[in-house]
Scaffold this motif. Sequence first.
Motif, PDB file in Angstrom:
ATOM      1  N   ILE A   1       0.906  -0.956   0.010  1.00 30.33           N
ATOM      2  CA  ILE A   1       0.138   0.058  -0.113  1.00 30.33           C
ATOM      3  C   ILE A   1       0.902   1.427  -0.032  1.00 30.33           C
ATOM      4  N   ASN A   2       0.792   2.116  -0.950  1.00 34.35           N
ATOM      5  CA  ASN A   2       1.387   3.201  -1.175  1.00 34.35           C
ATOM      6  C   ASN A   2       1.116   4.298  -0.329  1.00 34.35           C
ATOM      7  N   HIS A   3       1.199   4.076   1.101  1.00 36.26           N
ATOM      8  CA  HIS A   3       0.682   5.012   2.149  1.00 36.26           C
ATOM      9  C   HIS A   3       1.104   4.637   3.356  1.00 36.26           C
ATOM     10  N   TYR A   4       0.935   5.498   4.497  1.00 35.53           N
ATOM     11  CA  TYR A   4       1.422   4.966   5.955  1.00 35.53           C
ATOM     12  C   TYR A   4       0.174   4.475   6.657  1.00 35.53           C
ATOM     13  N   PHE A   5      -1.175   4.462   6.308  1.00 36.40           N
ATOM     14  CA  PHE A   5      -2.161   3.621   6.625  1.00 36.40           C
ATOM     15  C   PHE A   5      -3.183   2.959   5.680  1.00 36.40           C
ATOM     16  N   CYS A   6      -4.183   2.398   5.900  1.00 34.57           N
ATOM     17  CA  CYS A   6      -5.069   1.862   4.894  1.00 34.57           C
ATOM     18  C   CYS A   6      -6.164   3.039   4.653  1.00 34.57           C
ATOM     19  N   ASP A   7      -5.856   3.661   3.388  1.00 36.65           N
ATOM     20  CA  ASP A   7      -6.862   4.647   2.904  1.00 36.65           C
ATOM     21  C   ASP A   7      -7.414   4.283   1.535  1.00 36.65           C
ATOM     22  N   LEU A   8      -8.458   4.823   1.340  1.00 29.24           N
ATOM     23  CA  LEU A   8      -9.178   4.420   0.189  1.00 29.24           C
ATOM     24  C   LEU A   8      -8.613   4.089  -0.977  1.00 29.24           C
ATOM     25  N   LEU A   9      -8.179   5.410  -1.602  1.00 25.95           N
ATOM     26  CA  LEU A   9      -7.485   5.842  -2.898  1.00 25.95           C
ATOM     27  C   LEU A   9      -6.485   4.766  -3.190  1.00 25.95           C
ATOM     28  N   PRO A  10      -5.244   4.610  -2.110  1.00 28.83           N
ATOM     29  CA  PRO A  10      -4.181   3.743  -2.237  1.00 28.83           C
ATOM     30  C   PRO A  10      -4.663   2.154  -2.519  1.00 28.83           C
ATOM     31  N   LEU A  11      -5.596   1.919  -1.647  1.00 31.82           N
ATOM     32  CA  LEU A  11      -6.076   0.537  -1.623  1.00 31.82           C
ATOM     33  C   LEU A  11      -6.869   0.129  -2.960  1.00 31.82           C
ATOM     34  N   LEU A  12      -7.344   1.136  -3.501  1.00 34.15           N
ATOM     35  CA  LEU A  12      -8.143   0.893  -4.873  1.00 34.15           C
ATOM     36  C   LEU A  12      -7.077   0.892  -5.985  1.00 34.15           C
ATOM     37  N   GLU A  13      -6.128   1.280  -5.641  1.00 31.49           N
ATOM     38  CA  GLU A  13      -4.885   0.915  -6.847  1.00 31.49           C
ATOM     39  C   GLU A  13      -4.283  -0.392  -6.854  1.00 31.49           C
ATOM     40  N   LEU A  14      -4.756  -1.267  -5.715  1.00 29.68           N
ATOM     41  CA  LEU A  14      -4.128  -2.628  -5.739  1.00 29.68           C
ATOM     42  C   LEU A  14      -5.368  -3.472  -5.996  1.00 29.68           C
ATOM     43  N   ALA A  15      -6.595  -3.118  -6.590  1.00 31.26           N
ATOM     44  CA  ALA A  15      -7.532  -4.105  -6.998  1.00 31.26           C
ATOM     45  C   ALA A  15      -7.453  -4.350  -8.223  1.00 31.26           C
ATOM     46  N   CYS A  16      -7.885  -5.805  -8.532  1.00 32.29           N
ATOM     47  CA  CYS A  16      -7.729  -6.577  -9.801  1.00 32.29           C
ATOM     48  C   CYS A  16      -9.232  -6.536 -10.256  1.00 32.29           C
ATOM     49  N   SER A  17      -9.955  -6.219  -9.448  1.00 36.02           N
ATOM     50  CA  SER A  17     -11.545  -6.320  -9.932  1.00 36.02           C
ATOM     51  C   SER A  17     -12.232  -4.923 -10.129  1.00 36.02           C
ATOM     52  N   ASN A  18     -13.297  -4.747 -10.652  1.00 33.52           N
ATOM     53  CA  ASN A  18     -13.783  -3.495 -11.117  1.00 33.52           C
ATOM     54  C   ASN A  18     -14.081  -2.518  -9.934  1.00 33.52           C
ATOM     55  N   THR A  19     -13.451  -1.319 -10.057  1.00 33.10           N
ATOM     56  CA  THR A  19     -13.554  -0.401  -8.641  1.00 33.10           C
ATOM     57  C   THR A  19     -14.445   0.893  -9.105  1.00 33.10           C
ATOM     58  N   TYR A  20     -15.273   0.584 -10.457  1.00 38.46           N
ATOM     59  CA  TYR A  20     -16.081   1.849 -10.774  1.00 38.46           C
ATOM     60  C   TYR A  20     -17.069   2.389  -9.604  1.00 38.46           C
ATOM     61  N   ILE A  21     -17.706   1.490  -8.869  1.00 34.61           N
ATOM     62  CA  ILE A  21     -18.725   1.730  -8.009  1.00 34.61           C
ATOM     63  C   ILE A  21     -18.144   2.334  -6.919  1.00 34.61           C
ATOM     64  N   ASN A  22     -16.784   1.903  -6.326  1.00 34.25           N
ATOM     65  CA  ASN A  22     -16.272   2.188  -5.100  1.00 34.25           C
ATOM     66  C   ASN A  22     -15.619   3.651  -5.454  1.00 34.25           C
ATOM     67  N   GLU A  23     -15.195   4.098  -6.683  1.00 34.89           N
ATOM     68  CA  GLU A  23     -14.644   5.407  -6.894  1.00 34.89           C
ATOM     69  C   GLU A  23     -15.973   6.355  -6.942  1.00 34.89           C
ATOM     70  N   LEU A  24     -17.048   5.929  -7.449  1.00 33.35           N
ATOM     71  CA  LEU A  24     -18.249   6.737  -7.614  1.00 33.35           C
ATOM     72  C   LEU A  24     -18.788   7.218  -6.224  1.00 33.35           C
ATOM     73  N   LEU A  25     -18.734   6.243  -5.491  1.00 34.28           N
ATOM     74  CA  LEU A  25     -19.211   6.139  -3.893  1.00 34.28           C
ATOM     75  C   LEU A  25     -18.378   7.163  -3.203  1.00 34.28           C
ATOM     76  N   ILE A  26     -16.877   7.003  -3.555  1.00 31.36           N
ATOM     77  CA  ILE A  26     -16.073   8.065  -2.791  1.00 31.36           C
ATOM     78  C   ILE A  26     -16.269   9.391  -3.163  1.00 31.36           C
ATOM     79  N   LEU A  27     -16.403   9.528  -4.683  1.00 28.07           N
ATOM     80  CA  LEU A  27     -16.711  10.794  -5.140  1.00 28.07           C
ATOM     81  C   LEU A  27     -18.141  11.506  -4.729  1.00 28.07           C
ATOM     82  N   ILE A  28     -19.072  10.462  -4.587  1.00 21.55           N
ATOM     83  CA  ILE A  28     -20.418  11.323  -3.804  1.00 21.55           C
ATOM     84  C   ILE A  28     -20.286  11.380  -2.494  1.00 21.55           C
ATOM     85  N   PHE A  29     -19.751  10.603  -1.676  1.00 22.64           N
ATOM     86  CA  PHE A  29     -19.714  10.750  -0.237  1.00 22.64           C
ATOM     87  C   PHE A  29     -18.846  11.990   0.088  1.00 22.64           C
TER      88      PHE A  29
END
Length: 323
Positions: free
Chosen positions: A177-205
């Motif tokens: 994880i390219n960070h010093y703690f578990c954060d949303l955006l650095p974790l999504l960089e490691l995903a191999c499945s579709n993250t479109y919904i996650n990115e959309l939720l992060i943007l909306i919230f």
Amino acid sequence: MKNLAAGNHCTVNEFLLAGLSEKPELQMPLFLLFSGIYVVTVAGNLGMITLIVLSSHLNKPMYYFLSSLSFIDFCQSTVVTPKMLVGFLTEKNLISLPGCMTQLYFFIIFGIAECHTLGVMAYDRYVAICNPLLYNVTMSYQISSALITGVYIFSMFNASILIGFMIRIQFCKLDVINHYFCDLLPLLELACSNTYINELLILIFGTFNIFVPILTIITSYISIIASILRIKSTEGRSKAFSTCSSHISAVAVYFGSAAFMYLHSSSVNTIDKGKMPSVFYTTVVPMLNPLIYSLRNKDVSVALKKILLRKNSCFISNVKIIY
């Protein structure tokens, strides 16, 4: 760190936190720096809560909200900083997938809670300055408690949805994880499945939880400034503004760093640049808030002096009795 899963894919169940710096010569200085910041943060926020509880002078809704803000800052720092300090002392700062999700869950809760608490505090100042005769009714203990409870429930609701969708993601690209703690955006960089919904939720919230409190704060302070300008005496204007200046300072430093971190592209380069803003709002802001309120708020300063004078008087009395 990786187990074989169906389809001969590797699924990550343990992560390595990259930390703030990979340079060995910086690890101990950074450890000492952030240890000092954490000690000041814990002492400052727990001290602020204790001061508000012990001082009858601060038995007002404004300081009830401030004690909640101090609790949030203490928890936010505790969720992130101890694990970061471990990383400075160990060669590999590992965290399990459940541990990572737990850290992220509480980080989201307290991050969102801080945003809306600052908004509630702005509304409290609006009522106190623009409708002082109705203040005790509008901001009664029951209403103040309901507002703070609502903030925590809404924060947990947001965090539960975000974590629910994060758990569904399969991590199989890398385990660092390219960070010093578990954060949303650095974790999504490691995903191999579709993250479109996650990115959309992060943007909306992210947009909702930043801009709704900011709009509340701006609207409140437009009315507050208009009311202050109608006050004829210079002393009255100064007193009214002094009750708001500490809150304005806290708002500026928190929302500025949070907005920079989350309302942008989630590319790796941006995440690298975002480490410093995240350090600011996860470790520095929780340290600054009690300092801002104790130095810029006259009621807190007076209450602190009274507590210290009371303790000094008790100490002197005990010394006299001994001799």
